[in-house]
Write an enzyme that holds these catalytic residues in place. Structure first.
Site, short mmCIF file in Angstrom:
data_model
loop_
_atom_site.label_atom_id
_atom_site.label_comp_id
_atom_site.label_asym_id
_atom_site.label_seq_id
_atom_site.Cartn_x
_atom_site.Cartn_y
_atom_site.Cartn_z
N GLY A 184 0.83 -1.19 0.00
CA GLY A 184 0.00 0.00 0.00
C GLY A 184 0.87 1.24 0.00
N SER A 185 0.22 2.38 0.16
CA SER A 185 0.92 3.67 0.16
C SER A 185 1.56 3.93 1.51
CB SER A 185 -0.06 4.80 -0.16
OG SER A 185 -0.96 4.96 0.93
N MET A 186 2.30 5.01 1.60
CA MET A 186 2.82 5.44 2.89
C MET A 186 1.64 5.78 3.79
SD MET A 186 6.26 7.60 2.07
CE MET A 186 6.67 7.69 3.80
N LYS A 204 1.13 -0.57 6.86
CA LYS A 204 1.81 -1.80 6.45
C LYS A 204 2.67 -2.38 7.57
CE LYS A 204 3.89 0.28 3.12
NZ LYS A 204 3.36 1.60 3.48
N THR A 205 3.49 -1.55 8.17
CA THR A 205 4.37 -2.03 9.24
C THR A 205 3.56 -2.47 10.45
OG1 THR A 205 6.18 -0.64 8.44
CG2 THR A 205 6.35 -1.44 10.71
N ASP A 245 10.38 -6.04 6.30
CA ASP A 245 9.74 -4.74 6.15
C ASP A 245 10.47 -3.90 5.11
OD1 ASP A 245 7.70 -2.93 6.82
OD2 ASP A 245 8.98 -1.87 8.25
N GLU A 246 9.77 -2.93 4.54
CA GLU A 246 10.34 -2.01 3.54
C GLU A 246 10.98 -2.79 2.39
OE1 GLU A 246 9.47 0.97 3.63
OE2 GLU A 246 9.12 1.47 5.73
N CYS A 279 -7.07 13.10 -6.15
CA CYS A 279 -6.28 14.15 -5.52
C CYS A 279 -4.78 14.02 -5.81
CB CYS A 279 -6.53 14.18 -4.03
SG CYS A 279 -8.24 14.61 -3.61
#
Length: 190
Positions: A23-25, A29-30, A95-96, A187
């Site tokens: 997903g986005s920032m 997610k983390t 992660d990341e 947006c």
């Protein structure tokens, strides 16, 4: 017949799999990765958690979410360092993932093929809306993909883009709310 016996043996011992959280920032997610890993710990499974050495925003020995929750982890400089020979780990968290090299999908496959549950979190798109790093390949080979959405800061709809606020065209720019904000499709184009 021997192949079928091997498959049955692996399944009875807990077969491996790859789960993707993307997903986005600011989409959580983390947080979701940590939630799944904490549940694995409650189940008394042996876990190891990895993050890329390139991500220096929070801690060298812990995953830290935007909500300041944390769990111990190990930073590694390349995907091949995730494979620990002779290790009997049952669950691996990563992660990341977008910051890892292109070897990550093969590493995850090798772990899953050896009975390890692999849970991977990462940005699926960069700030320009393009697929990011090894994430598309990981999503293609995963048993499950969970796409999380943030809240668009402009209109309040579900956000799937990480809109960059600062003038920098490099694909990788580590940052927080001073550098990025979540936006929906409409947006994002503003």
């Amino acid at each position: 017949m021997q192949v079928h016996e091997e498959i049955f043996k692996r399944r009875s011992e807990g077969g491996g799999s790859i789960e993707i959280i993307c997903g986005s920032m600011f989409s959580g997610k983390t947080e979701e990765l940590m939630r799944r890993l904490k549940r694995a710990r409650i189940a008394r499974l042996s876990i190891e958690i990895f993050s890329p050495k390139a991500d220096t925003r929070y801690s060298e020995n812990a995953l830290v979410s935007h909500n300041a929750n944390s769990i111990s982890s190990m930073q590694v400089s390349k995907a091949s360092a995730i494979l620990a020979p002779g290790n009997q780990v049952q669950v691996v968290g990563i992660d990341e993932a977008q910051f890892f090299d292109d070897e990550l999908p093969a590493i995850c496959n090798a772990l899953a093929n050896n009975g390890v549950r692999v849970i991977v979190a990462g940005l699926d798109m960069d700030f320009q809306g393009n697929p990011f790093g090894p994430m598309p390949a990981l999503m293609a080979i995963a048993e499950s993909v969970t796409k999380l959405h943030a809240v668009c800061v402009v209109c309040g709809n579900p956000a799937l883009y990480s809109y960059r606020l600062v003038n920098n065209n490099g694909q990788i720019l580590l940052g927080e709310k001073e550098s990025y904000e979540p936006r929906c499709r409409l947006c994002y184009g503003l």
